[in-house]
Design a protein around this motif. Structure first.
Motif, PDB file in Angstrom:
ATOM      1  N   ASP A 362       1.055  -0.780  -0.002  1.00 39.22           N
ATOM      2  CA  ASP A 362      -0.012   0.464  -0.263  1.00 39.22           C
ATOM      3  C   ASP A 362       0.819   1.366   0.445  1.00 39.22           C
ATOM      4  O   ASP A 362       0.625   2.048   0.222  1.00 39.22           O
ATOM      5  N   LEU A 363       2.061   1.176   0.253  1.00 40.06           N
ATOM      6  CA  LEU A 363       3.071   2.548   0.470  1.00 40.06           C
ATOM      7  C   LEU A 363       3.658   3.217  -1.357  1.00 40.06           C
ATOM      8  O   LEU A 363       4.506   3.540  -1.346  1.00 40.06           O
ATOM      9  N   ALA A 364       3.202   1.873  -1.719  1.00 47.14           N
ATOM     10  CA  ALA A 364       3.301   2.268  -3.575  1.00 47.14           C
ATOM     11  C   ALA A 364       3.584   3.380  -4.102  1.00 47.14           C
ATOM     12  O   ALA A 364       2.106   4.355  -3.811  1.00 47.14           O
ATOM     13  N   GLY A 365       4.877   3.530  -4.189  1.00 46.10           N
ATOM     14  CA  GLY A 365       4.640   4.664  -5.131  1.00 46.10           C
ATOM     15  C   GLY A 365       4.308   6.638  -4.268  1.00 46.10           C
ATOM     16  O   GLY A 365       3.815   7.267  -4.315  1.00 46.10           O
ATOM     17  N   VAL A 429      11.459  -1.483   1.855  1.00 45.88           N
ATOM     18  CA  VAL A 429      10.178  -0.650   1.943  1.00 45.88           C
ATOM     19  C   VAL A 429      10.041   0.695   1.063  1.00 45.88           C
ATOM     20  O   VAL A 429       9.204   0.726   0.276  1.00 45.88           O
ATOM     21  N   VAL A 430      11.488   0.887   0.701  1.00 44.33           N
ATOM     22  CA  VAL A 430      12.682   2.098   0.349  1.00 44.33           C
ATOM     23  C   VAL A 430      11.881   1.356  -1.545  1.00 44.33           C
ATOM     24  O   VAL A 430      11.760   2.756  -2.144  1.00 44.33           O
ATOM     25  N   LYS A 431      12.220   0.818  -1.921  1.00 48.52           N
ATOM     26  CA  LYS A 431      11.728   0.188  -3.553  1.00 48.52           C
ATOM     27  C   LYS A 431      10.992   0.478  -4.073  1.00 48.52           C
ATOM     28  O   LYS A 431       9.983   0.408  -4.643  1.00 48.52           O
ATOM     29  N   VAL A 432       9.690  -0.255  -2.639  1.00 52.45           N
ATOM     30  CA  VAL A 432       7.781   0.126  -2.867  1.00 52.45           C
ATOM     31  C   VAL A 432       7.434   1.209  -2.933  1.00 52.45           C
ATOM     32  O   VAL A 432       6.971   1.321  -3.228  1.00 52.45           O
ATOM     33  N   ILE A 433       8.040   2.044  -2.385  1.00 58.81           N
ATOM     34  CA  ILE A 433       7.851   3.701  -2.239  1.00 58.81           C
ATOM     35  C   ILE A 433       8.456   4.785  -3.203  1.00 58.81           C
ATOM     36  O   ILE A 433       7.663   5.459  -3.674  1.00 58.81           O
ATOM     37  N   TRP A 434       9.800   3.914  -3.352  1.00 59.57           N
ATOM     38  CA  TRP A 434      10.455   5.104  -4.820  1.00 59.57           C
ATOM     39  C   TRP A 434       9.580   4.537  -6.461  1.00 59.57           C
ATOM     40  O   TRP A 434       9.756   5.429  -7.415  1.00 59.57           O
ATOM     41  N   PHE A 435       9.753   2.956  -6.102  1.00 54.64           N
ATOM     42  CA  PHE A 435      10.040   2.778  -7.572  1.00 54.64           C
ATOM     43  C   PHE A 435       8.241   1.536  -8.029  1.00 54.64           C
ATOM     44  O   PHE A 435       8.524   1.419  -9.869  1.00 54.64           O
ATOM     45  N   ASP A 436       7.645   1.423  -7.055  1.00 54.42           N
ATOM     46  CA  ASP A 436       6.530   0.634  -7.788  1.00 54.42           C
ATOM     47  C   ASP A 436       5.321   1.751  -7.878  1.00 54.42           C
ATOM     48  O   ASP A 436       5.355   2.666  -7.262  1.00 54.42           O
ATOM     49  N   GLU A 437       4.454   1.674  -9.053  1.00 56.09           N
ATOM     50  CA  GLU A 437       3.978   2.148  -9.496  1.00 56.09           C
ATOM     51  C   GLU A 437       2.551   2.280  -8.906  1.00 56.09           C
ATOM     52  O   GLU A 437       1.679   1.623  -7.891  1.00 56.09           O
ATOM     53  N   PRO A 438       1.909   3.646  -8.240  1.00 55.58           N
ATOM     54  CA  PRO A 438       0.456   3.507  -7.281  1.00 55.58           C
ATOM     55  C   PRO A 438      -0.718   2.780  -8.019  1.00 55.58           C
ATOM     56  O   PRO A 438      -0.483   2.571  -9.293  1.00 55.58           O
ATOM     57  N   ASP A 439      -1.342   2.778  -7.104  1.00 60.97           N
ATOM     58  CA  ASP A 439      -2.445   2.195  -6.887  1.00 60.97           C
ATOM     59  C   ASP A 439      -3.725   2.786  -8.090  1.00 60.97           C
ATOM     60  O   ASP A 439      -5.091   2.345  -8.649  1.00 60.97           O
ATOM     61  N   GLY A 440      -3.510   4.748  -7.615  1.00 60.03           N
ATOM     62  CA  GLY A 440      -4.669   5.138  -8.082  1.00 60.03           C
ATOM     63  C   GLY A 440      -5.227   5.990  -7.057  1.00 60.03           C
ATOM     64  O   GLY A 440      -5.782   6.906  -6.934  1.00 60.03           O
ATOM     65  N   SER A 441      -4.843   5.225  -5.913  1.00 58.13           N
ATOM     66  CA  SER A 441      -5.554   5.695  -4.287  1.00 58.13           C
ATOM     67  C   SER A 441      -5.203   6.120  -3.102  1.00 58.13           C
ATOM     68  O   SER A 441      -3.581   5.728  -3.479  1.00 58.13           O
ATOM     69  N   SER A 442      -4.672   7.133  -2.780  1.00 62.22           N
ATOM     70  CA  SER A 442      -4.091   7.398  -1.688  1.00 62.22           C
ATOM     71  C   SER A 442      -4.238   7.748  -0.686  1.00 62.22           C
ATOM     72  O   SER A 442      -5.856   8.122  -0.756  1.00 62.22           O
ATOM     73  N   PHE A 443      -3.542   8.118   0.467  1.00 64.00           N
ATOM     74  CA  PHE A 443      -3.738   8.267   1.822  1.00 64.00           C
ATOM     75  C   PHE A 443      -4.826   9.782   1.975  1.00 64.00           C
ATOM     76  O   PHE A 443      -4.130   9.790   1.045  1.00 64.00           O
ATOM     77  N   LEU A 444      -5.600   9.835   2.959  1.00 62.22           N
ATOM     78  CA  LEU A 444      -5.895  11.002   3.245  1.00 62.22           C
ATOM     79  C   LEU A 444      -4.553  11.611   4.471  1.00 62.22           C
ATOM     80  O   LEU A 444      -3.940  11.404   4.374  1.00 62.22           O
ATOM     81  N   PRO A 445      -5.220  12.584   4.256  1.00 55.29           N
ATOM     82  CA  PRO A 445      -4.627  13.922   4.822  1.00 55.29           C
ATOM     83  C   PRO A 445      -4.435  13.593   6.244  1.00 55.29           C
ATOM     84  O   PRO A 445      -5.656  13.266   7.181  1.00 55.29           O
ATOM     85  N   ALA A 446      -3.450  13.587   6.342  1.00 57.08           N
ATOM     86  CA  ALA A 446      -3.164  13.367   8.339  1.00 57.08           C
ATOM     87  C   ALA A 446      -3.270  14.196   9.022  1.00 57.08           C
ATOM     88  O   ALA A 446      -3.480  15.572   8.407  1.00 57.08           O
ATOM     89  N   THR A 447      -3.481  14.634  10.135  1.00 55.37           N
ATOM     90  CA  THR A 447      -3.684  15.088  11.097  1.00 55.37           C
ATOM     91  C   THR A 447      -2.354  15.958  11.755  1.00 55.37           C
ATOM     92  O   THR A 447      -1.310  15.730  11.363  1.00 55.37           O
ATOM     93  N   PHE A 448      -2.352  17.389  11.698  1.00 53.84           N
ATOM     94  CA  PHE A 448      -1.537  17.983  12.067  1.00 53.84           C
ATOM     95  C   PHE A 448      -0.141  17.348  12.714  1.00 53.84           C
ATOM     96  O   PHE A 448       1.099  17.305  13.083  1.00 53.84           O
ATOM     97  N   SER A 449      -0.932  17.176  14.437  1.00 53.97           N
ATOM     98  CA  SER A 449       0.058  16.294  15.311  1.00 53.97           C
ATOM     99  C   SER A 449       1.351  15.094  14.785  1.00 53.97           C
ATOM    100  O   SER A 449       2.558  15.224  15.564  1.00 53.97           O
ATOM    101  N   VAL A 450       0.403  14.074  13.679  1.00 49.44           N
ATOM    102  CA  VAL A 450       0.565  13.201  13.083  1.00 49.44           C
ATOM    103  C   VAL A 450       1.772  13.737  12.028  1.00 49.44           C
ATOM    104  O   VAL A 450       2.817  12.904  12.324  1.00 49.44           O
TER     105      VAL A 450
END
Length: 483
Positions: A362-365, A429-450
């Motif tokens: 789920d961290l892809a892209g 994990v780094v490879k998934v973040i940088w080199f895998d293609e995202p699946d089209g959905s993205s994470f919702l914005p996190a709160t300021f504290s997080v």
């Protein structure tokens, strides 16, 4: 005279007094606040303030010369003051991370911060323990609160299973620890650490050695060192994510500080005996963590195996059996807690419209869809892995240096090889973040504290480099206070 002694004892234990009184007072606040959501928010804010004040009190108010309290049951020195401050700040960050998650998952109850406060009270007692009975009281106070926190989401089968597993296996570890304590008492005639040290120096008997091994086995469970790690992956995965973040930080630091005190004070004369046991625990933990994480698909389980491995690396410093090893241990744990807190902050940011997600894929892209999170997670993973030019590298460098300076060359080589293996799953994990293609959905914005926690901890992996000398001075002073 008695009143003056009591006041002196209470000043030495000011953080513990604050936590105990605060937890009881906040319980009343929560119970008598009509609105449940309002009670949770008020008690959480009060507990955050309590953790921060207690940390400041530990640093600035507790007498720097230290001493013993309540007829030697507890001890305050530079080592315990540093460990308490670190534990309280780790708990502060963990509670900040919990706020938004608990509200979104309909788990915002005022009991959560109170349980955290009681658990932290147990941890502060642990790091100041100077007696087997006090040690056990601190451990059980910490553990009982953690058992409840693991199963805090009562509607979740995974959380209930995690709490039950943790409780059952925790009872086993308590049995091992108590059996070891009874052997130590039987062969030394005392439960006080100073008295045990005298008995060990006079006659280091086989009974004392067996007692020490059983005691160490029970304590090894608390840091999830192999082969006492079996609870960790399931409990990390099943518990609510902010609870897992708490498990991975403050309790590990407190339990490791307790292990260091037990081995370096009452059993200092048996260093060549327990050194072998610590090296076995270390190698097993590093191996289980390195190879166990390679096949994981769940990010929380991967961080669980990472925790097992990192406790093994921390034990490398302890195995040295020197003051150098102690301050290297404290440095390693401090840098690890900073990085792992940030990592769980990113896990808590993995929320989509249909709820939380925990798969590594789920961290892809992420570097494309959320560059800030992508860069932060990359820095945190590489820092935990110990890559040069990140602060985590210095943690590993100095625990290895401590082992080499004690002549543990082969042991250090094995640790170095397992460190290389462990980099594989961080780089994955780094490879998934940088080199895998995202699946089209993205994470919702996190709160300021997080976002603030992620930004600060992610930046700290590099930003702390110019201040490493200052950190060295702090941990050296703390380590010399015990060694």
């Amino acid at each position: 005279m008695t009143g003056d002694l009591l006041l002196a004892d209470l000043r030495l234990l000011a953080p513990e007094v604050l936590l105990a009184v605060g937890a009881m007072a906040f319980l009343m606040v929560g119970a008598y606040t009509r609105a449940q959501d309002g009670a949770a928010r008020i008690v959480s804010l009060l507990t955050l303030a309590l953790f921060l004040v207690a940390a400041l009190v530990s640093i600035f108010y507790v007498p720097s010369e230290g001493g013993t309290a309540f007829q030697g049951a507890l001890i305050v020195d530079d080592f315990s003051r540093y460990a308490k401050a670190a534990v309280l700040l780790a708990a502060f960050i963990s509670l900040i991370l919990a706020q938004n998650y608990l509200e979104q998952e309909k788990l915002a109850k005022f009991e959560y911060p109170i349980l955290m406060a009681l658990s932290v009270l147990g941890m502060t007692i642990m790091v100041s323990a100077n007696d087997l009975i006090t040690m056990y009281m601190g451990l059980e106070l910490q553990s009982l609160a953690l058992y409840v926190l693991a199963a805090f989401n009562r509607d979740s089968l995974r959380a209930s299973e995690a709490g039950l597993k943790y409780f059952v296996l925790g009872a086993l570890s308590s049995g091992l620890l108590l059996y070891g304590a009874s052997l130590i008492y039987g062969f030394s005639g005392t439960t006080n650490f100073a008295g045990i040290a005298e008995a060990v120096a006079a006659e280091p008997s086989l009974g004392l050695m067996f007692g020490m091994i059983f005691l160490l086995s029970g304590l090894a469970f608390k840091i999830s060192a192999a082969p006492f790690h079996m609870w960790t992956p399931d409990v990390y995965e099943g518990s609510p994510t902010p609870v897992t973040a708490f498990f991975a930080t403050a309790p590990k630091l407190a339990a490791m500080a307790l292990i260091a005190r037990v081995l370096m004070q009452p059993f200092a004369e048996m260093v060549h005996d327990w050194q072998q046991v610590v090296m076995v625990l270390s190698v097993l933990s590093m191996a289980v963590g390195a190879f166990g994480a390679l096949t994981q698909t769940n990010i929380k389980r991967l961080l669980a195996y990472s925790s097992i491995g990192n406790m093994g690396f921390a034990l490398v410093g302890l195995a040295a059996g020197t003051s150098i090893g102690l301050w290297a241990l404290l440095l390693y744990l401090t840098l690890y807690v900073i990085s792992v807190a940030g990592s769980f902050g990113i896990v808590l940011s993995m929320r989509r419209s249909d709820g939380m997600v925990e798969r590594i894929e789920d961290l892809a892209g992420l570097a494309q869809t959320r560059p800030g999170l992508g860069w932060s997670m990359t820095a945190l993973m590489l820092s935990i892995g110990g890559l040069p030019f990140f602060v985590g590298f210095f943690g590993k460098l100095f625990v290895f240096y401590a082992a080499v300076s004690s002549g543990l060359i082969i042991f250090t080589v094995i640790a170095g090889l397992l460190s290389v293996v462990s980099m594989a799953y961080y780089l994955r994990v780094v490879k998934v973040i940088w080199f895998d293609e995202p699946d089209g959905s993205s994470f919702l914005p996190a709160t300021f504290s997080v976002n603030a926690v992620v930004l600060v901890t992610g930046s700290a992996t590099v930003a702390l480099l110019p201040f490493m000398y200052v950190m060295f001075r702090f941990v050296m002073q703390a380590g010399s206070g015990l060694g």
